[in-house]
Enzyme design. Structure first.
Site, PDB file in Angstrom:
ATOM      1  CB  SER A 102      42.417 -20.646 -11.014  1.00 37.88           C
ATOM      2  OG  SER A 102      41.806 -21.850 -10.656  1.00 37.88           O
ATOM      3  CG  ASP A 152      34.758 -19.736  -7.767  1.00 40.19           C
ATOM      4  OD1 ASP A 152      34.752 -20.917  -8.178  1.00 40.19           O
ATOM      5  OD2 ASP A 152      35.759 -19.015  -7.793  1.00 40.19           O
ATOM      6  CG  HIS A 183      37.094 -20.829 -10.715  1.00 38.86           C
ATOM      7  ND1 HIS A 183      37.367 -20.576  -9.375  1.00 38.86           N
ATOM      8  CD2 HIS A 183      38.249 -21.308 -11.243  1.00 38.86           C
ATOM      9  CE1 HIS A 183      38.630 -20.910  -9.129  1.00 38.86           C
ATOM     10  NE2 HIS A 183      39.184 -21.341 -10.245  1.00 38.86           N
TER      11      HIS A 183
HETATM   12  C1  MLT Z   1      43.665 -25.737  -7.580  1.00 37.95           C
HETATM   13  O1  MLT Z   1      43.851 -26.932  -7.661  1.00 37.95           O
HETATM   14  O2  MLT Z   1      44.558 -24.928  -7.442  1.00 37.95           O
HETATM   15  C2  MLT Z   1      42.250 -25.309  -7.633  1.00 37.95           C
HETATM   16  O3  MLT Z   1      41.429 -26.412  -7.659  1.00 37.95           O
HETATM   17  C3  MLT Z   1      41.975 -24.398  -8.767  1.00 37.95           C
HETATM   18  C4  MLT Z   1      42.331 -25.034 -10.070  1.00 37.95           C
HETATM   19  O4  MLT Z   1      41.582 -25.851 -10.583  1.00 37.95           O
HETATM   20  O5  MLT Z   1      43.338 -24.728 -10.620  1.00 37.95           O
END
Ligand code: MLT
Length: 201
Positions: A102, A152, A183
């Protein structure tokens, strides 16, 4: 940067650079790294940004909307950290494979977007396209695994395909693995990443 380093038994193996998701820390992915390669060095890092107390690797303006200036600054900071860690812990700087989930996958993706030869390869679990409209450095022959979810909410399937295409266009060897969930990182996805890693490193 806050981190942990575990020396692996086999110095010919890559050093695994572990990058957690939002709200995680440097301990989160150590088990995952050991599952992928139990003999490799592990360098697991904590993101330097805090969002309501949750560590991240760069700021965002809203969910899924990145602060691109901060992303650039933090990506350089992380690159410099890897360079210094390679000297301090005496591992091969040219043999670093990132494993990110992520938010951690997003900064790993941006390392690849910004710098040539910064990573030997990468396992990106549920990454997004970090930036658009930029010229990427050559990634000729760089093996990259992308794990994506067909449902996702954070990263639509089309964005996973867009990321694959952008990386492939500059020569990366990309494997795009799909599961039918959201996700989350599933055990099957980890197994697929491990099988892929074993054929590449
Ligand atoms: C990010 O900000 O990198 C993406 O939205 C994924 C997350 O929530 O970390």
């Amino acid at each position: 940067m806050k981190h942990v380093f575990y020396k692996g038994e086999d110095s010919t193996k890559p050093t695994l650079l572990l990058l957690h998701g939002t709200g995680g820390n440097e301990h989160d992915l150590v088990g995952l790294g050991k599952e992928i390669d139990g003999a490799a060095n592990i360098l697991s890092v904590r993101g330097n940004v805090l969002e309501n107390g949750m560590p991240r690797f760069f700021k965002r303006l809203a969910e899924g909307v990145f602060d691109l200036e901060d992303l650039k600054f933090r990506t350089e900071e992380l690159k410099n950290f890897i360079d210094e860690a390679a000297e301090n812990y005496e591992f091969d700087r040219n043999n670093v494979v990132a494993i990110g989930y992520s938010n951690g996958a997003n900064i790993a993706g941006n390392l690849l977007f910004e710098y040539e030869n910064v990573l030997k390869g990468a396992i990106l679990h549920h990454p997004m396209v970090p930036r658009r409209g930029v010229e990427l450095p050559s990634l000729l022959g760089t093996p990259i695994f992308i794990g994506a979810g067909k449902n996702d909410f954070m990263c639509p399937a089309a964005e996973s395909e867009e990321l694959r295409d952008l990386l492939q266009n500059v020569g990366a060897e990309v494997e795009l693995y799909w599961h039918s969930y959201g996700h989350q990182l599933t055990q099957d996805e980890v197994q697929a990443a491990k099988d892929w890693y074993q054929t590449k490193f």
